[in-house]
Design an enzyme around this catalytic site. Structure first.
Site, PDB file in Angstrom:
ATOM      1  N   HIS A 221     -11.079   4.477  -9.430  1.00 35.81           N
ATOM      2  CA  HIS A 221      -9.624   4.562  -9.283  1.00 35.81           C
ATOM      3  C   HIS A 221      -8.924   3.693 -10.319  1.00 35.81           C
ATOM      4  O   HIS A 221      -7.902   4.098 -10.905  1.00 35.81           O
ATOM      5  CB  HIS A 221      -9.251   4.117  -7.866  1.00 35.81           C
ATOM      6  CG  HIS A 221      -7.853   4.473  -7.467  1.00 35.81           C
ATOM      7  ND1 HIS A 221      -7.252   5.665  -7.805  1.00 35.81           N
ATOM      8  CD2 HIS A 221      -6.926   3.799  -6.729  1.00 35.81           C
ATOM      9  CE1 HIS A 221      -6.035   5.715  -7.316  1.00 35.81           C
ATOM     10  NE2 HIS A 221      -5.810   4.585  -6.660  1.00 35.81           N
TER      11      HIS A 221
ATOM     12  N   HIS B 245       2.889   1.702  -3.246  1.00 36.78           N
ATOM     13  CA  HIS B 245       1.985   2.183  -4.285  1.00 36.78           C
ATOM     14  C   HIS B 245       1.720   3.681  -4.124  1.00 36.78           C
ATOM     15  O   HIS B 245       1.719   4.425  -5.108  1.00 36.78           O
ATOM     16  CB  HIS B 245       0.675   1.399  -4.221  1.00 36.78           C
ATOM     17  CG  HIS B 245      -0.338   1.833  -5.237  1.00 36.78           C
ATOM     18  ND1 HIS B 245      -0.110   1.771  -6.592  1.00 36.78           N
ATOM     19  CD2 HIS B 245      -1.592   2.349  -5.103  1.00 36.78           C
ATOM     20  CE1 HIS B 245      -1.166   2.209  -7.248  1.00 36.78           C
ATOM     21  NE2 HIS B 245      -2.072   2.580  -6.358  1.00 36.78           N
TER      22      HIS B 245
ATOM     23  N   GLU C 145       0.824  -1.203   0.000  1.00 33.23           N
ATOM     24  CA  GLU C 145       0.000   0.000   0.000  1.00 33.23           C
ATOM     25  C   GLU C 145       0.861   1.258   0.000  1.00 33.23           C
ATOM     26  O   GLU C 145       0.627   2.191  -0.764  1.00 33.23           O
ATOM     27  CB  GLU C 145      -0.927  -0.014   1.215  1.00 33.23           C
ATOM     28  CG  GLU C 145      -1.691   1.277   1.459  1.00 33.23           C
ATOM     29  CD  GLU C 145      -2.680   1.628   0.374  1.00 33.23           C
ATOM     30  OE1 GLU C 145      -3.176   2.769   0.375  1.00 33.23           O
ATOM     31  OE2 GLU C 145      -2.967   0.776  -0.487  1.00 33.23           O
TER      32      GLU C 145
END
Length: 338
Positions: A144, A82, A79
């Site tokens: 997204h 990214h 996470e």
């Protein structure tokens, strides 16, 4: 400076940003598929840290602050990586916009497209934040994904425009009857299929039909399309793992399968027309990516959604979208010179 081949300022940066963008897309799909979308339940920090809590004391405090989402370091790292890579991509696009603004008075120097990309990456940042703060709300997760694919595709088109010279995919001159309408319709169908793919993964419906080529051993199983495509999911619940029942997820999965058939037919029709007008290079590229994408989609079902195959299927979707967009770009450019 502009070279003798028509290369415009920012070409190398755009090419690098395009490669960087597809890496961000792949990492984003990996993050989603390993259920790490809430690996950090806050934004932009991770449990209040720049990276993640590391010591036992920090982890205990984080667990007290977020009891519903305890620390799992195997999910925090994808996470956060990214997030940081997406931020670097935003910086690259900001620099591209600045370069475009500086050279905006040069002939055929793109200016609106870099500005659109800047808007897109800002919007993507907002979607990234909302993905976390709204706890994987399917509408935002799907948006997204669409935004990530769009950003990559637009960067690729910007690279082609800055390159100036032909793409090298055209083998001989084309007649005047260019299949521009067919190409535009195919692009619309591919975008719709990308949405269905995003909706499938954000609602955890990828394995709602675990068999080929039937679904739950039936050709047309029980499916709730109204619930499956209800875009008014309430804000508040944690959507990790999904909230829909089996008939609703079945409807989503079946829609994605039907969309895949329609997309394949449209792409094959476009490939046939490209061959007819002697655009063999574009036709070959589109056929190669289409075959790979269909194979990956079937493999996802047959092998039970293995991580590597699922990530490659996301990559294939982005490449298919970019390739069909390239076809449209090339046909538009050719139409201006016939």
């Amino acid at each position: 400076m502009v070279s003798s081949y028509g290369v415009k300022p920012g070409f190398k940066l755009a090419a690098f940003a395009t490669l960087f963008a597809i890496s961000v897309v792949v990492l984003g799909s990996f993050t989603r598929l390993v259920d790490a979308g809430l690996g950090c339940p806050d934004w932009p920090t991770c449990y209040g840290h720049i990276w993640a809590p590391q010591t036992d004391e920090q982890i205990n405090r984080a667990n007290e602050a977020f009891p519903e989402i305890p620390v799992d370091l195997e999910k925090t790292w994808p996470e956060m990586v990214h997030r940081y890579l997406a931020s670097l991509l935003g910086l690259l696009i900001l620099i591209l916009a600045a370069v475009s603004f500086r050279y905006r008075h040069r002939p055929e120097q793109p200016f609106k497209l870099p500005l659109l990309l800047l808007f897109m990456v800002i919007l993507q940042g907002a979607f990234g934040a909302w993905t976390v703060t709204l706890k994987l709300w399917p509408q935002v997760v799907t948006a997204h994904l669409l935004g990530g694919f769009a950003t990559f595709t637009l960067l690729w088109l910007l690279t082609l425009r800055l390159r100036g010279a032909p793409t090298g995919l055209r083998f001989s001159s084309a007649p005047r009857q260019l299949p521009r309408v067919l190409a535009a319709l195919t692009l619309a169908v591919v975008i719709g299929q990308v949405f269905l793919g995003g909706w499938t993964t954000s609602n955890y419906a990828a394995l709602a039909c675990p068999d080929l080529f039937t679904c739950q051993t039936q050709w047309w199983p029980e499916a709730d399309y109204i619930a499956g495509f209800d875009l008014a999911h309430p804000i508040g619940p944690n959507y990790l793992g999904g909230h829909l029942d089996v008939p609703a997820r079945t409807a989503i999965h079946m829609a994605h399968r039907i969309g895949a058939i329609i997309t394949t037919v449209m792409c094959l029709w476009l490939i046939w027309r490209l061959v007819a007008i002697r655009f063999a290079g574009l036709a070959s590229a589109l056929l190669l990516i289409l075959v790979a994408q269909v194979t990956l989609g079937l493999s996802n079902i047959y092998f039970g959604l293995p991580l590597t195959v699922a990530v490659l299927h996301n990559l294939g979707g982005a490449l298919l979208l970019a390739t069909v967009a390239t076809v449209n770009f090339t046909l538009y450019r050719e139409a201006k010179h016939v």
